[in-house]
Motif scaffolding. Sequence first.
Motif, PDB file in Angstrom:
ATOM      1  N   LEU A  67      25.844  -9.751 -15.776  1.00  0.00           N
ATOM      2  CA  LEU A  67      25.117  -9.112 -16.443  1.00  0.00           C
ATOM      3  C   LEU A  67      24.908  -7.693 -15.896  1.00  0.00           C
ATOM      4  N   GLU A  68      24.799  -7.466 -14.464  1.00  0.00           N
ATOM      5  CA  GLU A  68      24.784  -6.233 -13.891  1.00  0.00           C
ATOM      6  C   GLU A  68      25.849  -5.129 -14.238  1.00  0.00           C
ATOM      7  N   VAL A  69      27.293  -5.783 -14.016  1.00  0.00           N
ATOM      8  CA  VAL A  69      28.186  -4.892 -14.301  1.00  0.00           C
ATOM      9  C   VAL A  69      28.729  -4.429 -15.776  1.00  0.00           C
ATOM     10  N   ALA A  70      28.203  -5.459 -16.538  1.00  0.00           N
ATOM     11  CA  ALA A  70      28.208  -5.156 -18.127  1.00  0.00           C
ATOM     12  C   ALA A  70      27.275  -4.337 -18.368  1.00  0.00           C
ATOM     13  N   GLY A  71      26.105  -4.234 -17.831  1.00  0.00           N
ATOM     14  CA  GLY A  71      24.989  -3.155 -18.060  1.00  0.00           C
ATOM     15  C   GLY A  71      24.838  -2.867 -19.399  1.00  0.00           C
ATOM     16  N   ASP A  72      25.000  -1.657 -20.045  1.00  0.00           N
ATOM     17  CA  ASP A  72      24.713  -1.256 -21.343  1.00  0.00           C
ATOM     18  C   ASP A  72      25.879  -1.941 -22.500  1.00  0.00           C
ATOM     19  N   SER A  73      26.998  -2.433 -21.719  1.00  0.00           N
ATOM     20  CA  SER A  73      28.060  -2.997 -22.409  1.00  0.00           C
ATOM     21  C   SER A  73      27.692  -4.358 -22.860  1.00  0.00           C
ATOM     22  N   LEU A  74      26.788  -4.948 -22.414  1.00  0.00           N
ATOM     23  CA  LEU A  74      26.264  -6.215 -22.573  1.00  0.00           C
ATOM     24  C   LEU A  74      26.088  -6.483 -24.105  1.00  0.00           C
ATOM     25  N   GLN A  75      25.583  -5.251 -24.753  1.00  0.00           N
ATOM     26  CA  GLN A  75      25.525  -5.402 -26.487  1.00  0.00           C
ATOM     27  C   GLN A  75      26.706  -5.416 -27.010  1.00  0.00           C
ATOM     28  N   GLU A 110      20.236 -18.881 -12.822  1.00  0.00           N
ATOM     29  CA  GLU A 110      20.395 -17.696 -11.927  1.00  0.00           C
ATOM     30  C   GLU A 110      18.805 -16.747 -11.806  1.00  0.00           C
ATOM     31  N   ARG A 111      18.504 -16.654 -13.155  1.00  0.00           N
ATOM     32  CA  ARG A 111      17.236 -15.707 -13.561  1.00  0.00           C
ATOM     33  C   ARG A 111      16.155 -16.533 -13.962  1.00  0.00           C
ATOM     34  N   GLY A 112      16.252 -17.572 -14.284  1.00  0.00           N
ATOM     35  CA  GLY A 112      15.055 -18.237 -14.929  1.00  0.00           C
ATOM     36  C   GLY A 112      14.808 -18.188 -16.310  1.00  0.00           C
ATOM     37  N   ASP A 113      15.390 -17.180 -17.069  1.00  0.00           N
ATOM     38  CA  ASP A 113      15.021 -16.900 -18.368  1.00  0.00           C
ATOM     39  C   ASP A 113      16.387 -16.140 -19.034  1.00  0.00           C
ATOM     40  N   VAL A 114      16.424 -16.285 -20.271  1.00  0.00           N
ATOM     41  CA  VAL A 114      17.510 -15.446 -21.035  1.00  0.00           C
ATOM     42  C   VAL A 114      16.887 -14.623 -21.888  1.00  0.00           C
ATOM     43  N   ASP A 115      15.648 -14.094 -21.652  1.00  0.00           N
ATOM     44  CA  ASP A 115      14.991 -13.210 -22.829  1.00  0.00           C
ATOM     45  C   ASP A 115      16.155 -12.041 -22.918  1.00  0.00           C
ATOM     46  N   GLU A 116      16.130 -11.356 -22.025  1.00  0.00           N
ATOM     47  CA  GLU A 116      17.105  -9.979 -22.065  1.00  0.00           C
ATOM     48  C   GLU A 116      18.313 -10.102 -22.928  1.00  0.00           C
ATOM     49  N   LEU A 117      18.980 -11.308 -22.612  1.00  0.00           N
ATOM     50  CA  LEU A 117      20.291 -11.705 -23.484  1.00  0.00           C
ATOM     51  C   LEU A 117      19.921 -11.849 -24.800  1.00  0.00           C
ATOM     52  N   TRP A 291      13.696  -0.991 -25.385  1.00  0.00           N
ATOM     53  CA  TRP A 291      15.115  -0.957 -25.486  1.00  0.00           C
ATOM     54  C   TRP A 291      15.870  -0.517 -26.626  1.00  0.00           C
ATOM     55  N   ARG A 292      16.771   0.416 -26.596  1.00  0.00           N
ATOM     56  CA  ARG A 292      17.239   0.882 -27.913  1.00  0.00           C
ATOM     57  C   ARG A 292      18.933   0.437 -27.891  1.00  0.00           C
ATOM     58  N   PRO A 293      19.399  -0.079 -28.878  1.00  0.00           N
ATOM     59  CA  PRO A 293      20.871  -0.292 -28.919  1.00  0.00           C
ATOM     60  C   PRO A 293      21.639   1.086 -29.232  1.00  0.00           C
ATOM     61  N   SER A 294      22.947   0.966 -29.161  1.00  0.00           N
ATOM     62  CA  SER A 294      23.722   1.874 -29.284  1.00  0.00           C
ATOM     63  C   SER A 294      25.103   1.558 -30.174  1.00  0.00           C
ATOM     64  N   ARG A 295      25.904   2.442 -30.614  1.00  0.00           N
ATOM     65  CA  ARG A 295      27.024   2.334 -31.544  1.00  0.00           C
ATOM     66  C   ARG A 295      28.114   1.707 -30.430  1.00  0.00           C
ATOM     67  N   PHE A 296      29.027   0.903 -30.975  1.00  0.00           N
ATOM     68  CA  PHE A 296      30.033   0.292 -30.283  1.00  0.00           C
ATOM     69  C   PHE A 296      31.310   1.257 -30.322  1.00  0.00           C
ATOM     70  N   ILE A 297      31.590   2.046 -29.180  1.00  0.00           N
ATOM     71  CA  ILE A 297      32.771   3.161 -29.672  1.00  0.00           C
ATOM     72  C   ILE A 297      33.921   2.577 -29.898  1.00  0.00           C
ATOM     73  N   LEU A 298      34.389   1.392 -29.418  1.00  0.00           N
ATOM     74  CA  LEU A 298      35.580   0.716 -29.758  1.00  0.00           C
ATOM     75  C   LEU A 298      35.504   0.357 -31.410  1.00  0.00           C
ATOM     76  N   TRP A 299      34.463   0.401 -32.227  1.00  0.00           N
ATOM     77  CA  TRP A 299      34.503   0.301 -33.374  1.00  0.00           C
ATOM     78  C   TRP A 299      34.419   1.435 -34.311  1.00  0.00           C
ATOM     79  N   HIS A 300      34.171   2.613 -33.657  1.00  0.00           N
ATOM     80  CA  HIS A 300      34.039   3.973 -34.372  1.00  0.00           C
ATOM     81  C   HIS A 300      35.012   4.932 -33.987  1.00  0.00           C
ATOM     82  N   ASP A 301      35.669   4.951 -32.624  1.00  0.00           N
ATOM     83  CA  ASP A 301      36.513   6.133 -32.460  1.00  0.00           C
ATOM     84  C   ASP A 301      38.142   5.653 -32.276  1.00  0.00           C
TER      85      ASP A 301
END
Length: 573
Positions: A67-75, A110-117, A291-301
């Motif tokens: 989750l840490e290294v995925a960062g904003d790419s988690l979406q 590891e974190r006790g919840d899955v709310d963010e995911l 929290w705001r989502p973003s467009r997936f560049i691999l689906w657009h560019d």
Amino acid sequence: ICAATNTLVDECVGLLSSHPHEQKRLAQGVLDLLLHVIATPQSSVTHLRALGGASQALDKFGACMFLEVAGDSLQHWARMILTLMNSTSLSVRSISVDFFVSLLGGCFDERGDVDELALVLLTVMPEVVAREIALYSVSGQISTMANVECSLWPLRRALADVEDANPLDDDRVDAQLSPFLISFCRTCQAVIDGVLIELRLMGEQCVVVGARVEQESAESKPSYSFDADEESLYEAANFFVPETAPLQRLRWLMTLKSLHESKGQWLEAAETLILCANTIADSILHVKNVWRPSRFILWHDNRRSQWLSLVGEGQGRPDCGNTQVMEFANRFLEPSNLFGMVPKKTSTGKLQHPSIAVMCKMLTSVTKEAVLNYLREDGMESLAFSRLERLLKSVMEVIEMRSVSRSSTWTGRGRGSRPNRHRFVEENAAFRKMSASLNGDMTRLAERMLLLAEEEPLDNLNNGNISNSDVTRRRKQFYVRVALFGRKPSRFMESTTIPTFLKWERSSICRVPQKLVIATETANSDDDVSAAFGSQIRDSLSKNLPKESLLIRPEIPTEDELQSDGGEKTFIV
């Protein structure tokens, strides 16, 4: 590539265990590479190996590191997991479900919840569902709503597999996680229902990437009469909390409002708008943390994903390419009119972050629309006034809390910079306009209530067509208790489509539409209102069952009555 990443992870994780920074860089590179592979159209074998590599990386590095290294790419990982869960290949769906359960279980351990995911997954899910529908349309497989529903069956089945994960035979699933999985997967099903409902609401204007979708009415497909559309939309909205995801919650509440309006249920539409207003009021103090989502560049560019130019190539139509597919999908990530204005585009592809001034304008707008809907039904002035009174109290509490917080901040840090003071003045002006608008709406309602109280006796004397009892009757709300017994039609059997709003052999409370109350005014009997409501249900059931086998009763049938005629009768109580 997938084999190389597997070897790299196996050989280097142990060596880099004493160098966390280098281990993090390794994880970042491996996960970025695998995400690119997964996002590219490949054979089922390649997707199996790529997801296998992602599962191995998750196991070696742990969920927290993932989750840490995925960062904003988690979406974007969420987008691809959901996409592969809708694959027609059973092996790809199975390993996608396996990876998803491993991620949820590891995150919970590891974190006790899955709310963010869960927040990320459910936010991007409408976009993924719409994109899958658009891709099927581009391939020429979508022409009716039945085709649209069929295109999502693999995803529904995969979500059911996630829901069935049992802690007794799967050590990845904690016993405390199991109830959440059930709730989460049902919400996912409700989100899929929501996308289908939004397509239905388009009516004759429903066009998916150049292909017009033939709509099926309740008359041509009677099962639609019993769809629990409202419950699905409310369940989707209710998962999101105002403090962290107000816009996602508003997105589904506004769809629910549109559904009520399409059915002429003005009171329910007004109540939904009041829910929207309360959501906005509760979120104003937390708007900076949304929290705001973003467009997936691999689906657009096309430069990053050169295969995008191949989408729709076989159809020979320039209007069926990836650009049109993503334009259609983007409308479902977040409706463009949600803010009540044209949304601003950002260079990063992230959706617009709302300001306090924008939220105040939204609250003012939905409140005024709620009042208009309340007044479209007779006798709702008092209810509308009480709802606005409660809302105004909540708004004033928010304003007071913000003023106290701002005062303490200025006392501790001085008066702040000029831009901060300017923004504070703008926000105060927005709050004043919002509270003034609410007070104005309440004043007009109070004046209307007084005017109606003064003019009602005179109107009754001058109107010979409507008696005093009829006027009083129209201002009442009628509710009926409904239960179904006996033979079940096919719509009430277990299925993967939108659930029914009536449960078999269980009582439900339904509000009687005002037009039905008016239609039974001549009888002036509450029993006739119940009978008329039951007749509507019987007419809908008669599309699947013989009308002579449908009986309306005021009491629950006995066991002997249920078994008479070989159990072929259906009782509407």
